[in-house]
Design a protein around this motif. Structure first.
Motif, mmCIF file in Angstrom:
data_model
loop_
_atom_site.group_PDB
_atom_site.id
_atom_site.type_symbol
_atom_site.label_atom_id
_atom_site.label_comp_id
_atom_site.label_asym_id
_atom_site.label_seq_id
_atom_site.Cartn_x
_atom_site.Cartn_y
_atom_site.Cartn_z
ATOM 1 N N SER A 150 0.838 -1.196 0.000
ATOM 2 C CA SER A 150 0.000 0.000 0.000
ATOM 3 C C SER A 150 0.876 1.250 0.000
ATOM 4 C CB SER A 150 -0.915 0.018 1.225
ATOM 5 O OG SER A 150 -1.627 1.250 1.284
ATOM 6 N N SER A 151 0.511 2.205 -0.839
ATOM 7 C CA SER A 151 1.222 3.485 -0.888
ATOM 8 C C SER A 151 0.574 4.529 0.007
ATOM 9 C CB SER A 151 1.252 4.006 -2.330
ATOM 10 O OG SER A 151 1.861 3.095 -3.205
ATOM 11 N N ALA A 152 -0.393 4.121 0.830
ATOM 12 C CA ALA A 152 -1.180 5.080 1.607
ATOM 13 C C ALA A 152 -0.327 5.907 2.554
ATOM 14 C CB ALA A 152 -2.265 4.346 2.392
ATOM 15 N N ILE A 153 0.725 5.323 3.112
ATOM 16 C CA ILE A 153 1.522 6.059 4.103
ATOM 17 C C ILE A 153 2.561 6.968 3.456
ATOM 18 C CG2 ILE A 153 1.256 4.177 5.765
ATOM 19 C CD1 ILE A 153 4.296 3.590 5.265
ATOM 20 N N PHE A 154 2.719 6.868 2.143
ATOM 21 C CA PHE A 154 3.831 7.586 1.514
ATOM 22 C C PHE A 154 3.709 9.094 1.679
ATOM 23 C CE2 PHE A 154 5.476 9.982 -2.120
ATOM 24 C CZ PHE A 154 6.824 9.724 -1.958
ATOM 25 N N ARG A 155 4.822 9.689 2.065
ATOM 26 C CA ARG A 155 5.012 11.129 2.056
ATOM 27 C C ARG A 155 6.404 11.376 1.483
ATOM 28 N NH1 ARG A 155 0.675 9.989 3.344
ATOM 29 N NH2 ARG A 155 -0.716 10.892 4.902
ATOM 30 N N PRO A 156 6.650 12.466 0.788
ATOM 31 C CA PRO A 156 7.961 12.671 0.178
ATOM 32 C C PRO A 156 9.138 12.555 1.138
ATOM 33 C CG PRO A 156 6.396 14.194 -0.777
ATOM 34 C CD PRO A 156 5.664 13.479 0.337
ATOM 35 N N TRP A 157 8.968 12.948 2.398
ATOM 36 C CA TRP A 157 10.098 12.867 3.323
ATOM 37 C C TRP A 157 10.487 11.420 3.624
ATOM 38 C CZ3 TRP A 157 9.396 10.404 8.004
ATOM 39 C CH2 TRP A 157 8.083 10.266 8.449
ATOM 40 N N LEU A 158 9.567 10.477 3.386
ATOM 41 C CA LEU A 158 9.870 9.069 3.624
ATOM 42 C C LEU A 158 10.812 8.483 2.576
ATOM 43 C CD1 LEU A 158 6.392 7.724 4.786
ATOM 44 C CD2 LEU A 158 8.481 7.819 6.154
ATOM 45 N N LEU A 159 11.028 9.193 1.489
ATOM 46 C CA LEU A 159 12.003 8.736 0.508
ATOM 47 C C LEU A 159 13.376 8.578 1.143
ATOM 48 C CD1 LEU A 159 10.834 11.059 -2.396
ATOM 49 C CD2 LEU A 159 10.904 8.562 -2.549
ATOM 50 N N ARG A 160 13.661 9.388 2.125
ATOM 51 C CA ARG A 160 14.940 9.328 2.840
ATOM 52 C C ARG A 160 15.168 7.949 3.463
ATOM 53 N NH1 ARG A 160 17.379 13.809 4.624
ATOM 54 N NH2 ARG A 160 15.394 14.929 4.602
ATOM 55 N N PHE A 161 14.060 7.256 3.760
ATOM 56 C CA PHE A 161 14.131 5.942 4.396
ATOM 57 C C PHE A 161 13.806 4.815 3.408
ATOM 58 C CE2 PHE A 161 13.187 9.104 7.619
ATOM 59 C CZ PHE A 161 14.185 8.845 8.557
ATOM 60 N N GLY A 162 13.878 5.116 2.138
ATOM 61 C CA GLY A 162 13.700 4.096 1.119
ATOM 62 C C GLY A 162 12.267 3.832 0.703
ATOM 63 N N PHE A 163 11.304 4.558 1.278
ATOM 64 C CA PHE A 163 9.902 4.348 0.922
ATOM 65 C C PHE A 163 9.560 5.132 -0.343
ATOM 66 C CE2 PHE A 163 9.996 3.528 5.475
ATOM 67 C CZ PHE A 163 9.263 2.357 5.568
ATOM 68 N N MET A 164 8.751 4.523 -1.188
ATOM 69 C CA MET A 164 8.308 5.181 -2.415
ATOM 70 C C MET A 164 6.918 4.676 -2.765
ATOM 71 S SD MET A 164 10.555 3.075 -5.263
ATOM 72 C CE MET A 164 9.515 3.432 -6.668
ATOM 73 N N PRO A 165 6.185 5.405 -3.601
ATOM 74 C CA PRO A 165 4.904 4.866 -4.060
ATOM 75 C C PRO A 165 5.134 3.604 -4.886
ATOM 76 C CG PRO A 165 5.145 7.199 -4.617
ATOM 77 C CD PRO A 165 6.477 6.724 -4.174
ATOM 78 N N ALA A 166 4.144 2.732 -4.909
ATOM 79 C CA ALA A 166 4.249 1.526 -5.735
ATOM 80 C C ALA A 166 4.409 1.942 -7.195
ATOM 81 C CB ALA A 166 3.011 0.663 -5.545
ATOM 82 N N HIS A 167 5.577 1.689 -7.748
ATOM 83 C CA HIS A 167 5.884 2.194 -9.085
ATOM 84 C C HIS A 167 4.906 1.722 -10.158
ATOM 85 C CE1 HIS A 167 8.391 2.306 -12.874
ATOM 86 N NE2 HIS A 167 8.372 3.572 -12.499
ATOM 87 N N PRO A 168 4.439 0.463 -10.145
ATOM 88 C CA PRO A 168 3.498 0.041 -11.189
ATOM 89 C C PRO A 168 2.141 0.747 -11.120
ATOM 90 C CG PRO A 168 4.572 -1.851 -10.180
ATOM 91 C CD PRO A 168 4.875 -0.666 -9.320
ATOM 92 N N SER A 169 1.887 1.445 -10.013
ATOM 93 C CA SER A 169 0.624 2.188 -9.892
ATOM 94 C C SER A 169 0.791 3.660 -10.230
ATOM 95 C CB SER A 169 0.081 2.064 -8.459
ATOM 96 O OG SER A 169 0.841 2.866 -7.557
ATOM 97 N N PHE A 170 1.977 4.063 -10.658
ATOM 98 C CA PHE A 170 2.282 5.479 -10.864
ATOM 99 C C PHE A 170 1.878 5.912 -12.270
ATOM 100 C CE2 PHE A 170 5.225 8.960 -12.002
ATOM 101 C CZ PHE A 170 4.980 9.834 -10.953
#
Length: 253
Positions: free
Chosen positions: A136-156
């Motif tokens: 689930s990409s629900a928790i994604f926020r841009p600052w979480l990229l710092r910790f390796g989190f990203m939106p599910a790419h196939p859903s982008f």
């Protein structure tokens, strides 16, 4: 609005039919499919040619040598004529028949957004009805990229102008070009995007980024490079935080 679907394919005869069938079943019909094949040596091209008439002029394809999946994606994006661009690779398929309809609806509802994203789920090949992992990409926020989190790419899905303005996938990564793209778009250029609570794509366990420990180490190293290249500080320990969270994505029952 017209949607361009980019499908990168190489020796995908076993799964490509599922991908193409799921596109044909979509309730929204203002789309184009661009298949970029890397000179497959299996039956992939025969399958592509077999399905081509079923798309009634909405499919285009090329088959030539490339530098890997991300190079194929870049070729497809450059060929795209749609207002919106999405990626559906040749071992994945849409989880329901209304994905494109929902994508277009959301862009039309808010023309200020540059992109949208949602969820995906994973299965073992041969067991399509059993979800083994839900991303689930629900928790994604841009600052979480710092910790390796990203939106599910196939859903982008993004407006084509996003790629025209901010560039294509970098080809000097083995695995993490999609992560680099997300850092570039969300952190460096601060695109306006929206999360959709929708399971977009069914994926098979065993892709290059989920294959083994070595690939996980490789992607973590590349994630650090991607962040630093785009002006976001991180380190290897920060990036590894995501693997603790991933435990909760798996279905253990």
């Amino acid at each position: 609005m017209k949607v361009s679907i980019i499908t990168a394919s190489f020796n995908s005869a076993k799964t490509l039919g599922d991908t193409l069938e799921s596109i044909l079943r979509q309730t929204y019909d203002n789309f184009e499919l661009i298949v970029v094949d890397g000179l497959s040596t299996d039956d992939s091209m025969n399958i592509i040619k077999e399905y081509e008439p079923l798309f009634k002029g909405k499919m285009r394809w090329i088959s030539e040598t490339d530098k890997g999946t991300y190079d194929a994606m870049n070729k497809g994006i450059c060929m795209a004529t749609g207002d919106i661009v999405g990626i559906l690779n040749s071992d994945d398929y849409y989880s329901s028949d209304n994905i494109l309809e929902r994508v277009v609806y959301e862009f039309q509802e808010d023309n200020r957004i540059d992109a949208l994203y949602g969820d995906v789920h994973f299965i073992h090949d041969g067991k399509p009805d059993k979800c083994v992992r839900y991303y689930s990409s629900a928790i994604f926020r841009p600052w979480l990229l710092r910790f390796g989190f990203m939106p599910a790419h196939p859903s982008f899905y993004a407006k084509r102008s996003v790629y025209e303005n901010y560039g294509l996938y970098a080809l000097d990564y083995k695995i993490a070009a999609d992560y680099d793209m997300m850092v570039r778009l969300f952190y460096k250029y601060k695109i306006r995007a929206k999360y959709i609570n929708l399971d977009f794509v069914t994926m098979r366990i065993g892709g290059i980024s989920t294959r083994n420990i070595r690939s996980r180490l490789q992607i973590s190293k590349e994630d650090v490079i991607a962040c630093r290249r785009n002006g976001m500080y991180t380190n290897f320990i920060f990036i590894c935080v995501k693997y603790f969270a991933k435990v909760f994505e798996f279905k253990w029952w």
